[in-house]
Design an enzyme around this catalytic site. Structure first.
Site, mmCIF file in Angstrom:
data_model
loop_
_atom_site.group_PDB
_atom_site.id
_atom_site.type_symbol
_atom_site.label_atom_id
_atom_site.label_comp_id
_atom_site.label_asym_id
_atom_site.label_seq_id
_atom_site.Cartn_x
_atom_site.Cartn_y
_atom_site.Cartn_z
ATOM 1 N N ASP A 53 71.914 55.608 45.727
ATOM 2 C CA ASP A 53 70.706 56.124 46.505
ATOM 3 C C ASP A 53 69.871 54.984 46.796
ATOM 4 O OD1 ASP A 53 71.391 58.648 46.732
ATOM 5 O OD2 ASP A 53 70.308 59.313 45.069
ATOM 6 N N TYR A 111 76.111 53.593 33.899
ATOM 7 C CA TYR A 111 74.699 53.235 34.431
ATOM 8 C C TYR A 111 73.712 52.856 33.521
ATOM 9 C CZ TYR A 111 76.367 55.771 38.907
ATOM 10 O OH TYR A 111 76.670 56.420 40.110
#
Lengths: 246, 246
Positions: A53, A111
């Site tokens: 994003d 992540y």
């Protein structure tokens, strides 16, 4: 034709995310522009492991593309480097079998999310760390983070904006929290992630640390598929796609 | 009227240096703009320990100003914070005697300079580290750096663009080099610095490390006041004004 697999690092601060879209500069666009130059004006489409994003960074995003150029493996990095902006860096390139697919063949993704939980700011880390100036009970968060591990239905940890049709069961093989000075590092690894999943996990941990939620909100949210039992969505700029394995 | 002393941290990447000048945004301008707002439109001039060049950062720049506002000491930081851009952070503010002067009363300054001497880039440190992709003999550099310590005439380590009229004798109380992974950190502390002095010292150390100059170029440059015996001027973005003591 030959297929090339690349690992790329990028600072997402100045991009509207990874994937090409009508408004705003994207990482994919910059890489495809460089490849187009290398291919003398011919469009080259790249396929990444998944999108990131707006504002989200990558230490190890992976993409592949097909080429008709006869470039020795060790020259791709240098050639791309001369065409890349300063906030995108293609770290490695290698030839792979033609059935390799950067998105479909993903085994696991890792992540990392960074939070500065101090009152003071740090101007040099501002685009890479979420500033959350609250007193946190880190012991509680260390206990809570382990509850994410295993195979669960993560419906409660998925943004309502998702367009995903399939099931929301994912397996998290590693979830841990580390403290480096006044920065917290959340590491999470799994076979797949839903839309905003890491950022909602992080928000949940922070609300537990701040005493706004109890630890049992995690098993309850997982069980009841209730988004409201999970925490807020932390901003994109603290998040890094760290590694993709195949 | 009361005098306030502040310590400020800034990321110099987006500024044309510290000091107000006709073209381009400066750090001083941003701080004075915030103080003007606090003083209901009245101009407030700030005096810093010295200027920093375009792209140069500060972890601990110091400035003072005079105010007629009756603000408790512990409120200044919070009040300024609401008016400051994200790349400038006023870390502390305290009332000082009215004869305190941020420039004239400096006892020592410490600068730090960061170099990444690897082939690979790091997009996240790009505005704060000078990328010098060469094989360096760090042992030689460790020996060389100590030669800067002591009282010397640093004419050879001063940019020809200087407007300084006085003598160029300065005392360096500490000069050291540290290795953190593939980053080098040059720490230098002294009672005063000439124009581009730290950046020329750094460039000299790098040329010694890269085998382009011998260690004895430092004592010779100091002795002979010959700018050409010193090394190149490294770019501003690796440099931090780290601390100012009074």
């Amino acid at each position: 034709m030959a297929r090339v697999k690349c690992v790329v690092e990028y600072d997402g601060s100045n991009y509207c995310g990874y994937q090409i879209q009508p408004n705003g500069k994207t990482v994919q666009e910059e890489i495809e522009k460089a490849l187009k130059t290398m291919h003398k004006g011919k469009e080259v489409r790249i396929i990444a492991s998944g999108r990131t994003d707006s504002g989200v960074h990558a230490k190890g995003q992976v993409f592949h593309f097909d080429t008709s150029l006869d470039v020795p493996e060790n020259r791709w990095v240098r050639a791309l480097e001369t065409l890349m902006p300063s906030d995108i860096y293609v770290k490695s390139a290698e030839y792979v079998p033609e059935d390799f697919h950067a998105q479909f063949d993903v085994e696991e993704k890792e992540y990392r999310y960074y939070v500065k939980a101090a009152k003071t700011r740090d101007v040099f880390r501002r685009g890479m760390v979420f500033h959350y100036p609250r007193k946190l009970d880190v012991e509680k968060m260390l206990e809570a983070v382990k509850l994410f591990e295993g195979k669960h239905d993560f419906t409660a940890f998925c943004s309502a904006k998702t367009t995903l049709k399939g099931n929301k069961i994912r397996t998290i093989s590693r979830a841990e929290l580390n403290q480096h000075g006044d920065e917290l590092e959340f590491i999470v690894r799994g076979d797949g992630f839903l839309y905003n999943m890491v950022r909602i996990m992080m928000g949940t941990l922070l609300e537990i640390g701040a005493g706004k939620k109890e630890i049992d909100t995690i098993p309850r949210a997982l069980e009841e598929h209730n988004r409201r039992l999970a925490g807020f969505t932390t901003p994109g700029h603290g998040l890094f796609l760290w590694e993709v394995t195949y």
